[in-house]
Design a protein around this motif. Structure first.
Motif, PDB file in Angstrom:
ATOM      1  N   GLY A   1     -83.432-127.983 -68.330  1.00 53.35           N
ATOM      2  CA  GLY A   1     -83.106-126.919 -69.274  1.00 53.35           C
ATOM      3  C   GLY A   1     -83.796-127.156 -70.613  1.00 53.35           C
ATOM      4  O   GLY A   1     -84.311-128.244 -70.875  1.00 53.35           O
TER       5      GLY A   1
ATOM      6  N   ASP B   1     -74.781-125.310 -60.906  1.00 54.22           N
ATOM      7  CA  ASP B   1     -73.494-125.735 -61.473  1.00 54.22           C
ATOM      8  C   ASP B   1     -72.609-124.544 -61.842  1.00 54.22           C
ATOM      9  O   ASP B   1     -71.449-124.458 -61.453  1.00 54.22           O
ATOM     10  CB  ASP B   1     -73.720-126.517 -62.786  1.00 54.22           C
ATOM     11  N   SER B   2     -73.171-123.642 -62.631  1.00 55.68           N
ATOM     12  CA  SER B   2     -72.389-122.502 -63.119  1.00 55.68           C
ATOM     13  C   SER B   2     -71.920-121.630 -61.956  1.00 55.68           C
ATOM     14  O   SER B   2     -70.786-121.145 -61.941  1.00 55.68           O
ATOM     15  CB  SER B   2     -73.228-121.649 -64.072  1.00 55.68           C
TER      16      SER B   2
ATOM     17  N   TYR C   1     -80.448-120.845 -74.737  1.00 61.66           N
ATOM     18  CA  TYR C   1     -80.645-121.946 -73.797  1.00 61.66           C
ATOM     19  C   TYR C   1     -81.267-121.410 -72.512  1.00 61.66           C
ATOM     20  O   TYR C   1     -80.825-120.401 -71.971  1.00 61.66           O
ATOM     21  CB  TYR C   1     -79.289-122.610 -73.486  1.00 61.66           C
TER      22      TYR C   1
ATOM     23  N   GLN D   1     -72.326-124.600 -73.244  1.00 57.55           N
ATOM     24  CA  GLN D   1     -73.558-125.386 -73.295  1.00 57.55           C
ATOM     25  C   GLN D   1     -73.619-126.046 -74.672  1.00 57.55           C
ATOM     26  O   GLN D   1     -73.621-125.353 -75.689  1.00 57.55           O
ATOM     27  CB  GLN D   1     -74.760-124.444 -73.082  1.00 57.55           C
TER      28      GLN D   1
ATOM     29  N   TRP E   1     -83.892-125.706 -75.032  1.00 53.34           N
ATOM     30  CA  TRP E   1     -83.358-124.865 -76.087  1.00 53.34           C
ATOM     31  C   TRP E   1     -84.481-124.134 -76.793  1.00 53.34           C
ATOM     32  O   TRP E   1     -85.523-124.722 -77.093  1.00 53.34           O
ATOM     33  CB  TRP E   1     -82.572-125.710 -77.099  1.00 53.34           C
TER      34      TRP E   1
ATOM     35  N   THR F   1     -83.518-116.962 -70.229  1.00 53.30           N
ATOM     36  CA  THR F   1     -82.205-117.314 -70.767  1.00 53.30           C
ATOM     37  C   THR F   1     -81.067-116.569 -70.082  1.00 53.30           C
ATOM     38  O   THR F   1     -79.902-116.806 -70.388  1.00 53.30           O
ATOM     39  CB  THR F   1     -82.135-116.960 -72.269  1.00 53.30           C
TER      40      THR F   1
ATOM     41  N   PRO G   1     -81.536-122.232 -68.842  1.00 55.35           N
ATOM     42  CA  PRO G   1     -80.902-123.148 -67.907  1.00 55.35           C
ATOM     43  C   PRO G   1     -81.872-123.665 -66.842  1.00 55.35           C
ATOM     44  O   PRO G   1     -82.803-122.955 -66.437  1.00 55.35           O
ATOM     45  CB  PRO G   1     -79.808-122.288 -67.266  1.00 55.35           C
ATOM     46  N   SER G   2     -81.648-124.881 -66.406  1.00 56.80           N
ATOM     47  CA  SER G   2     -82.402-125.462 -65.294  1.00 56.80           C
ATOM     48  C   SER G   2     -81.795-124.974 -63.975  1.00 56.80           C
ATOM     49  O   SER G   2     -80.719-124.378 -63.957  1.00 56.80           O
ATOM     50  CB  SER G   2     -82.301-126.974 -65.343  1.00 56.80           C
TER      51      SER G   2
ATOM     52  N   ASP H   1     -78.424-126.452 -63.740  1.00 55.99           N
ATOM     53  CA  ASP H   1     -77.451-125.703 -64.554  1.00 55.99           C
ATOM     54  C   ASP H   1     -76.980-124.440 -63.841  1.00 55.99           C
ATOM     55  O   ASP H   1     -75.796-124.116 -63.831  1.00 55.99           O
ATOM     56  CB  ASP H   1     -78.075-125.257 -65.889  1.00 55.99           C
ATOM     57  N   ILE H   2     -77.935-123.700 -63.290  1.00 52.60           N
ATOM     58  CA  ILE H   2     -77.581-122.429 -62.647  1.00 52.60           C
ATOM     59  C   ILE H   2     -76.672-122.675 -61.454  1.00 52.60           C
ATOM     60  O   ILE H   2     -75.641-122.020 -61.287  1.00 52.60           O
ATOM     61  CB  ILE H   2     -78.856-121.661 -62.204  1.00 52.60           C
TER      62      ILE H   2
END
Lengths: 433, 433, 433
Positions: free
Chosen positions: B277, B348-349, B339, B368, B279, A203, B341-342, B345-346
């Motif tokens: 990703g 993206d961020s 969460y 998120q 939860w 996470t 992250p995929s 996602d990583i």
């Protein structure tokens, strides 16, 4: 115990403020606000942070702001002041910038240095890197006519190398070629430590790093320094912050970073004994604080139940029910309960032990009684604890901390007396002396 | 960060093969089979094991087999090749045998050494014992006209002495009398470590040795080496293997021993970010991954329940039921969820943060969102996380690992693109540069 | 393995007795009583304690009592005798007093020293402080014509400094300027360690200090010493004492302090393999020992249930029920169960492996079978475990301990034979030689 060479023997709180914020009328706004903190909102150590909390482009202005705000408000600030400089074990450019900032800030003509207790050096590496920083302190002191070693040096432990260096401190301090006796706080920096160790969690949450915290506490103990834990990012999670502090205290790490005045209040309070004592019950593996109602300590959950039967009791813990006699039940409950003493209780016990020692007795039993109520059933228990010299000495830690706080923080006297009552405060200042 | 002196900055997998098996037509059968591994089945580091995996009587033949198989197949093998030699801190005879094998294997006329990246030395003791091994590497290099330091040295940490030696590495590397900069992997060997420590458990299961793993990871960080955990014996227990790797990753130990090609696949994959990703929900103390169904994250267990009521909700966690308003419920659920992250996602961020930094902003909030369903009741939550430079740097670890893998393992490109999609892979190769 | 230089290779028990009690007709009463202990009640190491267990005003008399009681009863005492002297890293006065007591006690004319194996030095600091104590041992030996190094030195680790010193031992032992090879036991002293680390817990309970215990065990392993845990204060909590010992054993710390002959019995027994084997079941996260009834291993709790269905079984764990075929159920149960081997089982397996090795086989499968009964449903399972040289070596630790006990403690032969049967004892003394 290893000699401690600084005014404070305990530091509960390490509070950082950005030194210069872009896009504000007054870039020193955050510094000014922090300089005005008093009482439980004011930290034991205030850290105008010219490193990570301040944008790289603002750091020269930040150094100027430190001088301005501290020369103006430093005299009234109730805690110690230790600005954080830039530094990096891998960058001579950064190290030289940190040195230049220190040199500028401590110019005696500018009126800030007399209120500055020391500096915080981040991102240190092995012990030779610590010596480089120490050497800059010495040059700064010499240039400005300050006593050698008068500026304290605190470091942020945020690399494996720095963690290892804490094992070498005792051997290196006191050598004629350095002034490492100036070392004051050893502060863990878990965010950058995690990066340096290349650790990762699913996470993105920080690992708990129990071994690092142990090693920092041990390093502090062995070198007469003070151990401080790093920032707790989730500032809304007050319960989590307290759990972390309780964990740290069991490691001998009594200080922690605070990011807001709210966290400062929590962290200034956490290592102090509670105002009132309380009973804990191990309810099928979960520790529950019992509610104190009219002198009865009550458990109303459903993980445990207690019913009177002919000739005894039925105690159910989780799925297991057992028939117990009166005595067996008491024995069982003694094993399941523990007592968290209040400041008053601790002072009482210490006074009692001191009197017994005076009278030539080396060990005495202290009794703590309570009426427990589980479901609707009440039962009295009495817990004995043997106190000897070692128990007494161990109980002394929170009292010594309290005494250190009370002596060094007159601005907190009122809140401490509100918390404990003037009588308890007075007695707490007398025990163990 | 401490300088890394080897081609690979990350090693996920350390796969051992017996060098000579008795009673087979071709005693090198296992070596040949391993030499043919490709893609996710092929380890980052392949270890023809002339020590514990090979019977003592077969080790001279094993050394010959190493030469034969590597000279023939080494050029095509996609990972690095580091044969394990015999060695023991307490036996000069064993040390000399290991030296003779190294000398024979690296004879340039025999065509294997050009494909060999280094050797693994087991059973090392204190730092002086490491120096003895290093000296043999130097002699071997000199005898065969190889560059000094060109053969990497990896060690198995399987004694208390060796664990302590990791604290001395930084001080010893770089001395003119040794070539310890050749050090590459620090690999825990828990079976023999347990024996050396004289530890025992009721069932004979290995202790978890969390402190050893911390110290190995720290030693690697401080000396620019790579930490690798020891073998996980129960090869059918894939879940247990993954739990161990997740634990290790939180310690900065990103590599692990693999005993089978199946374990290699798991261990090559484990430190890479997930494709999608997910939860997590803290269900009364147990962490549960929510099932993603049509854009809704669903919990169907009975440890938690959620019911709408007049004006709010009833949330039950274990035995405790509470009435909550809409806002209170969201706050509570934010505390209970996290969460994972995929890769997407990583990336993206990181891209978003890089753009913000470019625009002069030092910290931004990433959000998120999700619709949760507990029992039959749905509720939307949105989790904010502040990203600053430190968050960005920490998020870089899995991305750096991915980049290292992608650059060094073309044979895995296809599987990585199947996993993430070519677009994500391309973007992941661009961030942070 | 690092050379061990003392008669005992394992020490299970470290039992302290006050040397002089005030207000008794015979101030040496406690010493006389302890000197009479035999069999499982007698410790491996008996420590007439002239430090914390004895009032400061009684310590000169205590030193005299040590001489009197040991000269009279020392020859018959079945364990080793190591009196504890006063010492403190911060007090030259205390150190000199300890030296004078040692000098007096070891006067050969007084007849005690021939039964004294060494001395215990508490409150040591860094390695230079250990050397000061060692130097006094050397002077004492020289004054009294004893062989240099003949008196063993054990230390109590009760400061961060002493914890760090354990990392330096290997480098310091063997230097011509000291006789640190005399080091024997490294004993944790958690009460004073907690004080030195300034740690605190809400209830005043001692922290568990897992890192300290690891480091002590590692220090002992690296320096050929023996690790011993500190006192377990709650002498009524036998279960807690056993849990602590099991935890310690998994760290390689096989000895523990005992405060009463009852604790000595528990601690002498704990590291020995059990008389009968037993099955453990992971019942939804809680480890339960199954009850053995007529050859069936039965679970009667309600955390797990098993029911036959058409074509298979329903296995419920906590709230989760699953339909499983016969094979799936067996597979699942293999994952949930583990076997604690008896001494007989261990000896069997070792003999079997020795025979296999003799016959040229390097690894064999050992099978452990059982009939499980969960609720009313029975099922047979068979657990395979591969044994290779490493498994064999690891299994050797409890056997080596047993052999060390049997050789050095003839007074325990009868109890050991009662426990295991003479046949098993005889075979256990033969394996691994």
């Amino acid at each position: 115990m290893t000699e401690r060479r600084h005014d404070r023997e305990f530091v509960r709180t390490f509070f950082t403020s950005p030194t210069a914020v872009e896009g504000e009328d007054d870039s020193a706004k955050m510094l000014r606000r922090a300089a005005g903190l008093r009482g439980m909102q004011a930290p034991d150590v205030w850290v105008p942070d010219n490193e990570d909390a301040t944008a790289p482009s603002m750091r020269d202005e930040g150094a100027e702001n430190i001088v301005k705000v501290i020369s103006e408000h430093g005299a009234e600030f109730p805690g110690e002041i230790h600005p954080r400089m830039v530094w990096h074990r891998d960058s001579p450019e950064t190290r030289y910038q940190g040195f230049q900032h220190m040199l500028a800030i401590t110019d005696p003509e500018r009126g800030a240095v007399e209120h500055i207790d020391g500096f915080v050096i981040p991102e240190v590496g092995g012990i030779d890197d610590w010596k480089k920083a120490d050497e800059f302190f010495t040059i700064v002191e010499n240039e400005h006519g300050l006593d050698e070693g008068s500026l304290a040096m605190s470091v942020i432990i945020e690399s494996g190398e720095a963690e290892l260096a804490m094992g070498d401190l005792r051997d290196e301090m006191g050598k004629p070629t350095n002034n490492l006796e100036r070392l004051f706080l050893l502060v863990d920096g878990e965010v950058d430590y995690t990066k340096d160790m290349r650790a990762m969690t699913p996470t993105g949450e920080l690992p708990a790093w129990p071994e690092l915290r142990h090693n920092t506490s041990r390093g502090a103990s062995a070198a007469g320094c003070i151990a401080v834990d790093g920032p707790y990012d989730d500032i809304r999670d007050v319960e989590g912050y307290h759990e972390r502090m309780t964990e740290n205290q069991a490691k001998g790490m009594l200080g922690i970073w605070s990011l807001t005045p709210g966290q400062v209040v929590e962290a200034n309070t956490s290592p102090l004994p509670p105002k009132t004592g309380s009973w804990l019950l191990d309810a099928d593996g979960e520790e529950v604080e019992l509610a104190s109602e009219d002198g009865v300590e009550a458990y109303d959950g459903d993980r445990l139940s207690l019913e009177p039967t002919d000739g005894g009791y039925e105690l159910r813990v989780g799925g297991d029910a057992r028939e117990l006699t009166d005595d067996e039940l008491r024995e069982e409950l003694l094993g399941l309960t523990s007592y968290v003493p209040s400041m008053d209780d601790i002072v009482d016990s210490m006074e009692e032990f001191e009197a017994a020692k005076e009278a030539g007795r080396g060990a005495i039993a202290m009794t703590q009684s309570a009426t427990l109520r589980i479901g609707g059933t009440e039962i009295d228990i009495a817990k004995d604890r043997m106190w000897d010299e070692a128990t007494y000495q161990a109980a002394m830690t929170p009292i010594s901390l309290f005494q250190d706080v009370y002596e060094n923080r007159p601005d907190q006297h009122e809140e401490l007396e509100d918390r404990y009552g003037a009588g308890v405060v007075e007695r707490a200042m007398e025990v163990g002396l």
